[in-house]
Design an enzyme around this catalytic site. Structure first.
Site, PDB file in Angstrom:
ATOM      1  N   ASP A  69     -25.100  -1.610 -10.108  1.00  0.00           N
ATOM      2  CA  ASP A  69     -24.828  -0.187 -10.119  1.00  0.00           C
ATOM      3  C   ASP A  69     -26.386   0.482  -9.698  1.00  0.00           C
ATOM      4  O   ASP A  69     -26.442  -0.363  -7.840  1.00  0.00           O
ATOM      5  CB  ASP A  69     -25.542   0.173 -11.252  1.00  0.00           C
ATOM      6  N   TYR A  80     -27.874 -13.798 -12.579  1.00  0.00           N
ATOM      7  CA  TYR A  80     -29.095 -12.527 -12.983  1.00  0.00           C
ATOM      8  C   TYR A  80     -30.056 -13.259 -12.946  1.00  0.00           C
ATOM      9  O   TYR A  80     -30.528 -13.827 -13.595  1.00  0.00           O
ATOM     10  CB  TYR A  80     -28.461 -11.169 -13.190  1.00  0.00           C
TER      11      TYR A  80
END
Length: 334
Positions: free
Chosen positions: A106, A165
């Site tokens: 994003d 992540y």
């Protein structure tokens, strides 16, 4: 920009399967193209018996000034900039490169180990020249760390086994200015022990409908994901949350972090995690936590099964970049 860079065609036997290009790719892309500038990487050769050669890249980027990974003409995205560099070097249209990323990060999200693949109708004998040329064209906040040949069945997105992540939180009353683009500043004292207790509830296979934001890109995503581990490490004032899973829904990691932040602030108990998971309702999470900001998030690595990473026979070597050396000092001594 590097000078006199030439891609060398592969003179041995072809290594990719002789198949039609649509079958090789199994995906559809926009037909938009990017203007072709004057930079030319020579030495490529069309092979009439070969539909296409697939290449895998590992990409690192600082996502601060970009509107995420996925292509759009404006504002700039990582994919659009990498594609522009590839079109300049390969002289292929954007639609013919079929560039695909493993994760559609994003706006403002960073990556150390994003993986992508693209296709060319020609082969290379060595990859260090195109590797150097790409990094010479790309801005300094995007770097190709590695380029390698890929088997026809490899797909950067659909062959993924797991992703890792990191989300970094700077837990102090005063923010470190050197961390401001890469860590979320939290001024409330966090209880890392209760955060670890809460994070254990995410591990395993669950329906994460409560932790997904609506996305235009996924019309009917499977909300069931498998989280393999969720570790929380303290490094002084820096708190690093590391999560590994089979895949993640849109903004899932940031929403999980947001709930853990509220738990760490001791505003809500750790056992709220399974309760919110059970509701399968995003509105229930919104009652207790707002999404964590994007700049603390980084895609660290993407894993694949060994058979998908097996190098085809007769292919060029993997390029990790070239090291330069000086045979003698070219600066005068004073």
């Amino acid at each position: 920009m590097p000078k006199n860079v030439k891609g060398i065609i592969h003179k041995g036997r072809s290594y990719a399967a002789s198949v039609e290009l649509p079958a090789l790719l199994n995906l559809r892309h926009s037909s938009s193209s990017i203007d072709d500038d004057s930079y030319n990487l020579g030495g490529r050769r069309e092979d009439p018996n070969q539909a296409g050669y697939k290449w895998r890249m590992v990409i690192a980027y600082d996502g601060t000034r970009f509107s995420g990974w996925q292509y759009q003409p404006s504002p700039p995205t990582i994919q659009s900039i990498v594609e522009k560099a590839l079109t300049q070097i390969t002289k292929q249209e954007r639609r013919d490169l079929h560039l695909v990323g493993a994760s559609r990060t994003d706006t403002g999200v960073h990556a150390w180990g994003q993986v992508a693949h693209f296709v060319t109708p020609f082969n290379y004998e060595r990859l260090d020249s195109i590797h150097a040329a790409l990094n010479g064209l790309l801005p300094s906040d995007i770097r190709i760390r590695e380029i390698s040949p890929a088997a026809p069945e490899f797909h950067a997105r659909f062959s993924v086994k797991s992703k890792i992540y990191h989300y970094k939180i700077y837990n102090s009353s005063i923010m470190d200015p050197f961390q401001r683009h890469y860590a979320y500043h939290n001024v409330y004292k966090l209880n890392s022990d209760v955060m670890r207790e809460a994070a254990k509830h995410f591990i395993g296979k669950h329906d994460f409908s409560s932790f997904v934001n609506a996305s235009r890109n996924d019309r009917s995503p499977d909300p069931v994901k498998n989280i393999f581990r969720f570790d929380i490490t303290e490094m002084g004032p820096l708190l690093q949350l590391e999560v590994e899973g089979s895949g993640f829904l849109y903004r899932q990691v940031r929403n999980m972090v947001a709930l853990l932040l509220q738990i760490g602030r001791e505003a809500i108990p750790p056992d709220i995690v399974p309760k919110i998971l059970a509701t399968r309702d995003r509105k229930e999470l919104a009652k207790v936590a707002l999404p964590a900001p994007p700049h603390g998030l980084c895609l660290v690595s993407v894993s694949y099964n060994e058979e998908h990473l097996r190098l085809p026979a007769g292919c060029p070597s993997i390029s990790f970049g070239r090291h330069h050396s000086i045979s003698k000092c070219k600066l005068p001594f004073f």
